[in-house]
Enzyme design. Structure first.
Site, PDB file in Angstrom:
ATOM      1  N   GLY A  16       0.847  -1.201   0.000  1.00  0.00           N
ATOM      2  CA  GLY A  16       0.000   0.000   0.000  1.00  0.00           C
ATOM      3  C   GLY A  16       0.874   1.239   0.000  1.00  0.00           C
ATOM      4  O   GLY A  16       2.075   1.178  -0.294  1.00  0.00           O
ATOM      5  N   TYR A  45      -8.831   1.594  -1.449  1.00  0.00           N
ATOM      6  CA  TYR A  45     -10.231   1.792  -1.036  1.00  0.00           C
ATOM      7  C   TYR A  45     -10.469   3.161  -0.409  1.00  0.00           C
ATOM      8  O   TYR A  45     -11.609   3.529  -0.149  1.00  0.00           O
ATOM      9  CB  TYR A  45     -10.647   0.713  -0.038  1.00  0.00           C
ATOM     10  CG  TYR A  45     -10.879  -0.622  -0.703  1.00  0.00           C
ATOM     11  CD1 TYR A  45     -12.153  -1.016  -1.085  1.00  0.00           C
ATOM     12  CD2 TYR A  45      -9.816  -1.455  -0.997  1.00  0.00           C
ATOM     13  CE1 TYR A  45     -12.368  -2.225  -1.722  1.00  0.00           C
ATOM     14  CE2 TYR A  45     -10.004  -2.667  -1.635  1.00  0.00           C
ATOM     15  CZ  TYR A  45     -11.282  -3.041  -1.995  1.00  0.00           C
ATOM     16  OH  TYR A  45     -11.492  -4.234  -2.639  1.00  0.00           O
ATOM     17  N   ALA A  46      -9.392   3.891  -0.109  1.00  0.00           N
ATOM     18  CA  ALA A  46      -9.559   5.179   0.578  1.00  0.00           C
ATOM     19  C   ALA A  46     -10.284   6.146  -0.346  1.00  0.00           C
ATOM     20  O   ALA A  46      -9.824   6.432  -1.454  1.00  0.00           O
ATOM     21  CB  ALA A  46      -8.197   5.728   0.975  1.00  0.00           C
ATOM     22  N   GLN A  47     -11.431   6.621   0.119  1.00  0.00           N
ATOM     23  CA  GLN A  47     -12.246   7.493  -0.742  1.00  0.00           C
ATOM     24  C   GLN A  47     -11.992   8.951  -0.436  1.00  0.00           C
ATOM     25  O   GLN A  47     -11.570   9.734  -1.267  1.00  0.00           O
ATOM     26  CB  GLN A  47     -13.736   7.216  -0.498  1.00  0.00           C
ATOM     27  CG  GLN A  47     -14.201   5.852  -0.833  1.00  0.00           C
ATOM     28  CD  GLN A  47     -15.656   5.633  -0.424  1.00  0.00           C
ATOM     29  OE1 GLN A  47     -16.273   6.488   0.193  1.00  0.00           O
ATOM     30  NE2 GLN A  47     -16.189   4.496  -0.777  1.00  0.00           N
ATOM     31  N   GLU A 113     -14.001  17.400   6.429  1.00  0.00           N
ATOM     32  CA  GLU A 113     -14.400  16.167   7.116  1.00  0.00           C
ATOM     33  C   GLU A 113     -14.462  16.442   8.609  1.00  0.00           C
ATOM     34  O   GLU A 113     -14.007  17.504   9.069  1.00  0.00           O
ATOM     35  CB  GLU A 113     -13.434  15.019   6.794  1.00  0.00           C
ATOM     36  CG  GLU A 113     -13.697  14.406   5.424  1.00  0.00           C
ATOM     37  CD  GLU A 113     -12.796  13.240   5.082  1.00  0.00           C
ATOM     38  OE1 GLU A 113     -11.884  12.935   5.866  1.00  0.00           O
ATOM     39  OE2 GLU A 113     -13.012  12.650   4.013  1.00  0.00           O
ATOM     40  N   HIS A 230     -15.997   3.641  11.687  1.00  0.00           N
ATOM     41  CA  HIS A 230     -16.497   4.682  10.778  1.00  0.00           C
ATOM     42  C   HIS A 230     -18.015   4.698  10.875  1.00  0.00           C
ATOM     43  O   HIS A 230     -18.653   3.641  10.852  1.00  0.00           O
ATOM     44  CB  HIS A 230     -16.059   4.373   9.340  1.00  0.00           C
ATOM     45  CG  HIS A 230     -16.209   5.526   8.415  1.00  0.00           C
ATOM     46  ND1 HIS A 230     -17.443   5.975   7.991  1.00  0.00           N
ATOM     47  CD2 HIS A 230     -15.297   6.351   7.845  1.00  0.00           C
ATOM     48  CE1 HIS A 230     -17.267   7.023   7.188  1.00  0.00           C
ATOM     49  NE2 HIS A 230     -15.971   7.264   7.087  1.00  0.00           N
ATOM     50  N   ARG A 276     -15.658  11.086  14.991  1.00  0.00           N
ATOM     51  CA  ARG A 276     -16.218   9.819  14.512  1.00  0.00           C
ATOM     52  C   ARG A 276     -16.761   8.913  15.606  1.00  0.00           C
ATOM     53  O   ARG A 276     -17.783   8.268  15.433  1.00  0.00           O
ATOM     54  CB  ARG A 276     -15.111   9.034  13.822  1.00  0.00           C
ATOM     55  CG  ARG A 276     -15.016   9.369  12.422  1.00  0.00           C
ATOM     56  CD  ARG A 276     -14.040   8.538  11.722  1.00  0.00           C
ATOM     57  NE  ARG A 276     -13.942   9.177  10.426  1.00  0.00           N
ATOM     58  CZ  ARG A 276     -13.089   8.850   9.504  1.00  0.00           C
ATOM     59  NH1 ARG A 276     -12.237   7.881   9.723  1.00  0.00           N
ATOM     60  NH2 ARG A 276     -13.090   9.476   8.363  1.00  0.00           N
ATOM     61  N   HIS A 337     -12.954   0.429  11.153  1.00  0.00           N
ATOM     62  CA  HIS A 337     -12.366   1.173  10.038  1.00  0.00           C
ATOM     63  C   HIS A 337     -10.842   1.260  10.110  1.00  0.00           C
ATOM     64  O   HIS A 337     -10.160   1.117   9.098  1.00  0.00           O
ATOM     65  CB  HIS A 337     -12.977   2.582  10.059  1.00  0.00           C
ATOM     66  CG  HIS A 337     -12.591   3.452   8.924  1.00  0.00           C
ATOM     67  ND1 HIS A 337     -12.750   3.077   7.607  1.00  0.00           N
ATOM     68  CD2 HIS A 337     -12.055   4.701   8.887  1.00  0.00           C
ATOM     69  CE1 HIS A 337     -12.338   4.060   6.818  1.00  0.00           C
ATOM     70  NE2 HIS A 337     -11.893   5.048   7.571  1.00  0.00           N
ATOM     71  N   ARG A 372      -7.940   8.726  15.313  1.00  0.00           N
ATOM     72  CA  ARG A 372      -7.303   9.349  14.140  1.00  0.00           C
ATOM     73  C   ARG A 372      -8.194  10.426  13.518  1.00  0.00           C
ATOM     74  O   ARG A 372      -9.390  10.210  13.327  1.00  0.00           O
ATOM     75  CB  ARG A 372      -7.024   8.261  13.102  1.00  0.00           C
ATOM     76  CG  ARG A 372      -6.362   8.737  11.835  1.00  0.00           C
ATOM     77  CD  ARG A 372      -6.190   7.576  10.887  1.00  0.00           C
ATOM     78  NE  ARG A 372      -7.470   6.991  10.568  1.00  0.00           N
ATOM     79  CZ  ARG A 372      -8.201   7.313   9.506  1.00  0.00           C
ATOM     80  NH1 ARG A 372      -7.760   8.187   8.629  1.00  0.00           N
ATOM     81  NH2 ARG A 372      -9.367   6.743   9.304  1.00  0.00           N
ATOM     82  N   LEU A 378      -3.622   8.406   4.750  1.00  0.00           N
ATOM     83  CA  LEU A 378      -2.834   8.389   3.506  1.00  0.00           C
ATOM     84  C   LEU A 378      -1.600   9.269   3.690  1.00  0.00           C
ATOM     85  O   LEU A 378      -0.499   8.943   3.252  1.00  0.00           O
ATOM     86  CB  LEU A 378      -3.671   8.884   2.319  1.00  0.00           C
ATOM     87  CG  LEU A 378      -4.770   7.938   1.815  1.00  0.00           C
ATOM     88  CD1 LEU A 378      -5.615   8.614   0.734  1.00  0.00           C
ATOM     89  CD2 LEU A 378      -4.183   6.647   1.266  1.00  0.00           C
TER      90      LEU A 378
HETATM   91  C1  SIN Z   1     -13.759   8.626   4.556  1.00  0.00           C
HETATM   92  O1  SIN Z   1     -13.706   8.917   3.367  1.00  0.00           O
HETATM   93  O2  SIN Z   1     -14.718   8.877   5.266  1.00  0.00           O
HETATM   94  C2  SIN Z   1     -12.602   7.911   5.157  1.00  0.00           C
HETATM   95  C3  SIN Z   1     -11.487   8.829   5.380  1.00  0.00           C
HETATM   96  C4  SIN Z   1     -10.611   8.331   6.463  1.00  0.00           C
HETATM   97  O3  SIN Z   1     -10.980   7.445   7.216  1.00  0.00           O
HETATM   98  O4  SIN Z   1      -9.503   8.870   6.614  1.00  0.00           O
END
Ligand code: SIN
Length: 514
Positions: A16, A45-47, A113, A230, A276, A337, A372, A378
């Site tokens: 990764g 998979y990270a969106q 976010e 998550h 979260r 998550h 986190r 990332l």
């Molecule tokens: C998300 O897109 O909600 C995940 C992002 C993350 O967990 O850092």
């Protein structure tokens, strides 16, 4: 059984973002072998995106403060400083290698976010940020002749000789061969352990392998009780456990219970963008109140054109399951998550075992503390991958190639059929029910008793990936439950219903060493 031996200068376990980035750094000093047990990784998979202080309205100091606040008092301040200060340079480097983040006009576009006080999340192709980053790193890796790759090679164990890590023992799945790779240094970058839970956003590969093999080798593991859940994964019959990015709430998405009522204002002033752990627990509380298995995420008040452009992958995936996110409420519920704990390292990826380094989700620099901050992972891989690579290459420069005799591996001959798949399913349910979002002494102790039985049953030298994975999952489950029992207090992502306050001595880090 006889074991073939191969040599390389550096071994990277995991493909990764952290592993690839470490490999790029190591290749400056010698031959690098990257091994992966599959082709998929969590990175792809990270969106949501990657958090970085690059917008005009942002500063590294503000990113630092937000990360520290999310970590709930347990972040290593130096580790956070490195993350936020080196982050911008690593992102600009990635852009120079070809990464295409979304833009508004010519300027980079940033989204919001939870727990970020600025819009600072970069994204690519709307909601395919991890895939873009991994693609760019893979292209870079392919252009470097010093790096080679074995796919479908499962790491059975690390090779430890006189207290030094000298490589690893692999199972090559293509021909069922067991091979010893001897190297000057090893970088672990195997990702997390989401598969320990029946509900998870993580892909099937996340079985905690790196944590388990490091633990067996004598590495220190830390903060294992901190598992982040998550709040929003798709909950629909037939549908996979698909992540619905927090960015959807960042762009205005609203949570509603099954009666259609908004509820987040009853729980936190930041409503949908509360931390979260709070959103996840609030959702569980609404599910219990309404006797439902999910709540809804509502985007229907946003323009349909905007939704399709901003979240193309989520839009098309949900459509496959007859949910048009521009018109329908989306059924969601929380899932495991990310694990903040892992193999304890310093800020250069060094573990307590000489020659063994770790980076990314498998590692614990304490950069995330007890929780986190969204989209910092990332960035963690991009910053701490090369740092571990650099430290490993410096270590390798002082180390001569090992001449260790090939190890032996006596494969366990199955005398009584062990029902591996049954244990896997039971373990994942047990962890969700007993060591999940809300835990207590009773639930955790029940989990521990069962996990210990499986640990004894699986304490063998297996020779298939399926068996080796479940052995690792059980090891990591044991560490999570033990740490969660020991932390009699609630902090960050760890919530104990029998100890809802922080508790005494909350500043400590719980560590295990075999
Ligand atoms: C998300 O897109 O909600 C995940 C992002 C993350 O967990 O850092």
């Amino acid at each position: 059984m006889s074991i073939k031996t191969e040599y390389t200068d550096f071994l990277v376990i995991g493909g990764g973002v952290a592993g690839l980035r470490a490999a790029i750094e190591l290749a400056k000093s010698g031959k690098v072998l990257v091994i992966t047990k599959a082709r998929e990784t969590s990175t792809e998979y990270a969106q949501g995106g990657v958090a970085v202080a690059l917008s005009d309205e942002d500063e590294v100091g503000i990113h630092y403060e937000d990360t520290i606040r999310a970590g709930d008092g347990l972040c290593n301040e130096r580790a956070v400083k490195i993350l936020v200060e080196e982050g911008p340079e690593r992102i600009l480097e990635l852009i120079s290698w070809g990464a295409e983040f979304d833009r508004e006009g010519t300027k980079l576009a940033f989204t919001q976010e939870a727990a970020h006080t600025r819009r600072r999340i970069l994204h690519a192709h709307g909601d395919a940020t991890g895939r873009e980053i991994e693609g760019v790193l893979l292209n870079k890796v392919r252009s470097i002749s010093n790096i080679s790759k074995y796919e479908f090679a499962f790491t059975i164990d690390l090779l430890i000789n006189d207290g030094f890590c000298r490589g690893a023992l692999l199972l090559k799945e293509s021909n069922k061969e067991i091979v010893a790779i001897i190297s000057k240094a090893v970088v672990l970058a195997t990702g997390g352990a989401g598969q320990l839970y029946v509900r998870t956003t993580n892909p099937p590969v996340t079985t905690g392998d790196g944590m388990a093999i490091a633990y067996r080798a004598g590495a220190i593991l830390e903060d294992m009780e901190f598992v982040q859940f998550h709040p929003t994964t798709l909950y629909a019959p037939r549908a996979p456990q698909f992540l619905l990015s927090e960015a959807m709430r960042g762009e205005g998405g609203i949570l509603r219970n099954i009666n259609g009522e908004k509820f987040m204002s009853n729980y936190h002033p930041s409503v949908e963008l509360a931390p979260r752990d709070i959103v996840s627990r609030s959702i569980i509380s609404e599910m219990v109140k309404t006797k439902a298995r999910h709540v809804y995420l509502d985007l229907t008040h946003l323009s349909s054109q905007f939704i399709k452009k901003r979240f193309p992958r989520i839009y098309s995936t949900c459509l496959l399951y007859d949910i048009d996110i521009t018109e329908d409420l989306i059924p969601v519920c929380p899932s495991a998550h990310y694990i903040m704990g892992g193999v304890k390292t310093d800020t250069d990826g060094r573990t307590n075992i000489k020659g063994l380094f770790a980076a990314g989700e498998v590692a614990c620099t304490e950069v995330h503390g007890a929780n986190r901050l969204a989209s910092n992972s990332l960035l963690e891989g991009l910053v701490y991958g090369p740092r571990a690579g650099k430290a490993a290459s410096e270590y390798g420069g002082r180390t001569r190639k090992s001449k260790i005799s090939p190890p032996s591996y006596k494969i366990y001959k199955v005398r009584r059929e062990i029902e591996i798949d049954k244990i896997r399913t039971s373990l994942r349910r047990l962890m969700w029910d007993r060591a999940g979002i809300i835990r207590c002494s009773k639930s955790l102790r029940e989990a521990k008793v069962k996990v210990s039985k499986w640990e004894t049953l699986l304490n063998h030298n297996f020779a298939t990936r399926r068996e080796l994975e479940i052995k690792n999952m059980v090891t990591v489950a044991g560490l999570i439950t033990e740490a969660a029992v020991l932390r009699e207090g609630s902090i960050g992502a760890h919530y104990r219903s029998d100890f809802p306050e922080r508790g005494k001595n909350w500043k400590r880090h719980i560590r295990f060493n075999k």
